[in-house]
Design a protein around this motif. Structure first.
Motif, PDB file in Angstrom:
ATOM      1  N   VAL A  78      20.500   0.376  31.283  1.00  0.00           N
ATOM      2  CA  VAL A  78      21.858   0.496  31.816  1.00  0.00           C
ATOM      3  C   VAL A  78      22.310   1.934  31.599  1.00  0.00           C
ATOM      4  N   VAL A  79      22.724   2.599  32.683  1.00  0.00           N
ATOM      5  CA  VAL A  79      23.234   3.969  32.585  1.00  0.00           C
ATOM      6  C   VAL A  79      24.639   3.982  33.163  1.00  0.00           C
ATOM      7  N   VAL A  80      25.578   4.544  32.412  1.00  0.00           N
ATOM      8  CA  VAL A  80      26.969   4.640  32.839  1.00  0.00           C
ATOM      9  C   VAL A  80      27.366   6.113  32.847  1.00  0.00           C
ATOM     10  N   LEU A  81      27.903   6.549  33.973  1.00  0.00           N
ATOM     11  CA  LEU A  81      28.466   7.892  34.088  1.00  0.00           C
ATOM     12  C   LEU A  81      29.965   7.725  34.258  1.00  0.00           C
ATOM     13  N   ASP A  82      30.727   8.003  33.198  1.00  0.00           N
ATOM     14  CA  ASP A  82      32.181   7.921  33.280  1.00  0.00           C
ATOM     15  C   ASP A  82      32.708   9.311  33.593  1.00  0.00           C
ATOM     16  N   LEU A  83      33.372   9.470  34.722  1.00  0.00           N
ATOM     17  CA  LEU A  83      33.813  10.779  35.177  1.00  0.00           C
ATOM     18  C   LEU A  83      34.942  11.360  34.351  1.00  0.00           C
ATOM     19  N   ASP A  84      35.661  10.525  33.621  1.00  0.00           N
ATOM     20  CA  ASP A  84      36.719  11.017  32.739  1.00  0.00           C
ATOM     21  C   ASP A  84      36.238  11.168  31.310  1.00  0.00           C
ATOM     22  N   ALA A  85      34.931  11.048  31.094  1.00  0.00           N
ATOM     23  CA  ALA A  85      34.299  11.215  29.789  1.00  0.00           C
ATOM     24  C   ALA A  85      34.897  10.296  28.728  1.00  0.00           C
ATOM     25  N   ALA A  86      35.194   9.067  29.115  1.00  0.00           N
ATOM     26  CA  ALA A  86      35.723   8.085  28.170  1.00  0.00           C
ATOM     27  C   ALA A  86      34.639   7.711  27.149  1.00  0.00           C
ATOM     28  N   GLU A  87      35.049   7.382  25.947  1.00  0.00           N
ATOM     29  CA  GLU A  87      34.119   6.905  24.923  1.00  0.00           C
ATOM     30  C   GLU A  87      33.782   5.456  25.235  1.00  0.00           C
ATOM     31  N   LEU A  88      32.583   5.219  25.695  1.00  0.00           N
ATOM     32  CA  LEU A  88      32.179   3.874  26.093  1.00  0.00           C
ATOM     33  C   LEU A  88      31.358   3.237  24.992  1.00  0.00           C
ATOM     34  N   SER A  89      31.675   1.991  24.681  1.00  0.00           N
ATOM     35  CA  SER A  89      30.927   1.301  23.641  1.00  0.00           C
ATOM     36  C   SER A  89      30.294   0.008  24.135  1.00  0.00           C
TER      37      SER A  89
END
Length: 100
Positions: A78-89
């Motif tokens: 699983v790869v996630v690219l968050d454009l707002d650079a949110a801290e994803l957990s």
């Protein structure tokens, strides 16, 4: 731009290619499902190299559909690219779509 990898190290700049460290999802029996990124604001999500689509916290949809053939028994990338650079957990699995 700074990116924080799964091992906690800060990545500076993109260089020649962006670095998006994968997460892993263990599946015992592949089935149709939906994924959501509850901490994400706006971005893209891939499963095993296949782009599922875009997500955005304001909607209109809250989940992305995952066809069963994209999942395999065992470990799935699983790869996630968050454009707002949110801290994803987390990435959540759902049995039915949440369409807003």
């Amino acid at each position: 731009m700074r990116l924080r990898s799964a091992d906690g190290q800060v990545r500076r700049g993109f260089g020649r290619r962006p670095d998006f460290p994968p997460a892993w999802l263990d599946v015992t029996a592949p089935a149709y499902t939906c994924l959501s990124v509850p901490d994400g604001t706006k971005g893209y999500l891939w499963i095993n190299g296949h782009l599922l689509g875009r997500y955005w916290s304001v909607g209109p949809q809250r989940t992305l559909y995952v066809p069963r053939p994209l999942l395999r028994a065992g470990r799935n990338e699983v790869v996630v690219l968050d454009l707002d650079a949110a801290e994803l957990s987390t990435v959540d699995l759902h049995t039915a779509p949440h369409l807003g």
